[in-house]
Design an enzyme around this catalytic site. Structure first.
Site, short mmCIF file in Angstrom:
data_model
loop_
_atom_site.label_atom_id
_atom_site.label_comp_id
_atom_site.label_asym_id
_atom_site.label_seq_id
_atom_site.Cartn_x
_atom_site.Cartn_y
_atom_site.Cartn_z
N ASP A 141 1.08 -1.05 0.68
CA ASP A 141 0.33 0.12 -0.22
C ASP A 141 0.61 1.42 0.22
OD1 ASP A 141 -2.14 -1.43 0.09
OD2 ASP A 141 -2.44 -1.27 2.19
N ASP A 143 1.24 4.28 1.57
CA ASP A 143 0.54 5.08 3.61
C ASP A 143 1.01 6.12 4.15
OD1 ASP A 143 -0.05 1.57 4.37
OD2 ASP A 143 1.76 1.63 4.33
#
Length: 265
Positions: A141, A143
């Site tokens: 991801d 983040d």
């Protein structure tokens, strides 16, 4: 003394590394720490447990692929800290992301700037920028954490984050309110829209049963889940706080129930 907060990084003195490397580490962990020490790479401030000795800070690092993506927990003395810093801003890392993410990342930067907010990148992309080594994996991801000064700015930031669309990366992260109250941006969005009735608040320190003071919808309670040290595994205390128009709550308006699943800080 510098106030600590989530995702804060710290550079430590050579004497700290000498002391840390004298501990009983396995070969892989020792190799990673020796690399960090040799290059003066930073550590990150982690959750501060209730039993932390006075004068110490709980810190850690996320190792790159070379050391198995391990997470190493450390204790550093306040006197051993050279200075504190922050993870890089998103605008500084755009071109280090997959090319298919650049346009969405730049749009996010602009949308957050328009509401007076800034995204900082932690997680694998943040660590990779700091260490210069491969931390990002397939499917990692993106983040980010965004400091906000209240519900209005939090709503604007969450809307900007919701608009992020990129084929190569999912956007994850937190809105940080009231200095040290971190809420996943999707949970904030869902609570504000009425789709969920509770928020899990991650804090830097241990037990905290005080309400999160926010201006919220006056016609329904703000349910705040707060991490509690010493509770059984997987337990947090749930506090329901009825908010008035100013966001204040009286003691008589609070109710308690236990049993929500704990989420690590």
């Amino acid at each position: 003394m510098t106030a600590l907060h989530r995702h804060q990084i710290a550079h430590v003195r050579e004497s700290a590394w000498d002391r840390l490397l004298r501990a009983d580490w396995d070969a892989q962990a020792r190799s990673c720490l020796a690399h960090w020490a040799e290059r003066g790479l930073p550590l990150v401030v982690t959750r501060q447990p209730a039993d932390l000795p006075e004068g110490e800070i709980a810190m850690g690092l996320c190792a790159p692929a070379r050391w198995g993506h391990r997470r190493l927990a450390l204790r550093v003395r306040w006197a051993e800290v050279l200075y504190f810093d922050e993870f890089p801003r998103l605008d500084q890392l755009v071109t280090q992301l997959p090319r298919g993410t650049w346009a969405a990342a730049r749009e996010l930067v602009a949308a957050l700037r328009a509401c007076g907010a800034t995204a900082r990148v932690f997680g694998s992309h943040g660590w990779q920028a700091l260490s210069g080594l491969p931390h990002v994996r397939e499917g990692s991801d993106l983040d980010v954490w965004v400091a906000v000064d209240g519900p209005v700015q939090a709503d604007a930031a969450a809307a900007a984050m919701q608009a992020f669309e990129a084929p190569a990366r999912r956007l994850d992260g937190e809105l940080v309110l009231a200095g040290d109250a971190a809420i996943a941006w999707r949970e904030w969005r869902d609570w504000r829209s009425g789709r969920v009735s509770a928020l899990l608040v991650k804090r830097l320190r241990g037990p905290s049963l005080g309400p999160l003071t926010l201006t919220g919808p006056p016609d329904r309670p703000l349910l705040v889940d707060v991490d509690v040290e010493g509770a059984g595994a997987g337990e947090v205390a749930r506090i329901a706080v009825d908010l008035d128009l100013a966001g204040a709550a009286s003691a008589g308006e609070r109710s308690h129930a236990v049993g929500a699943a704990e989420v690590s800080a």
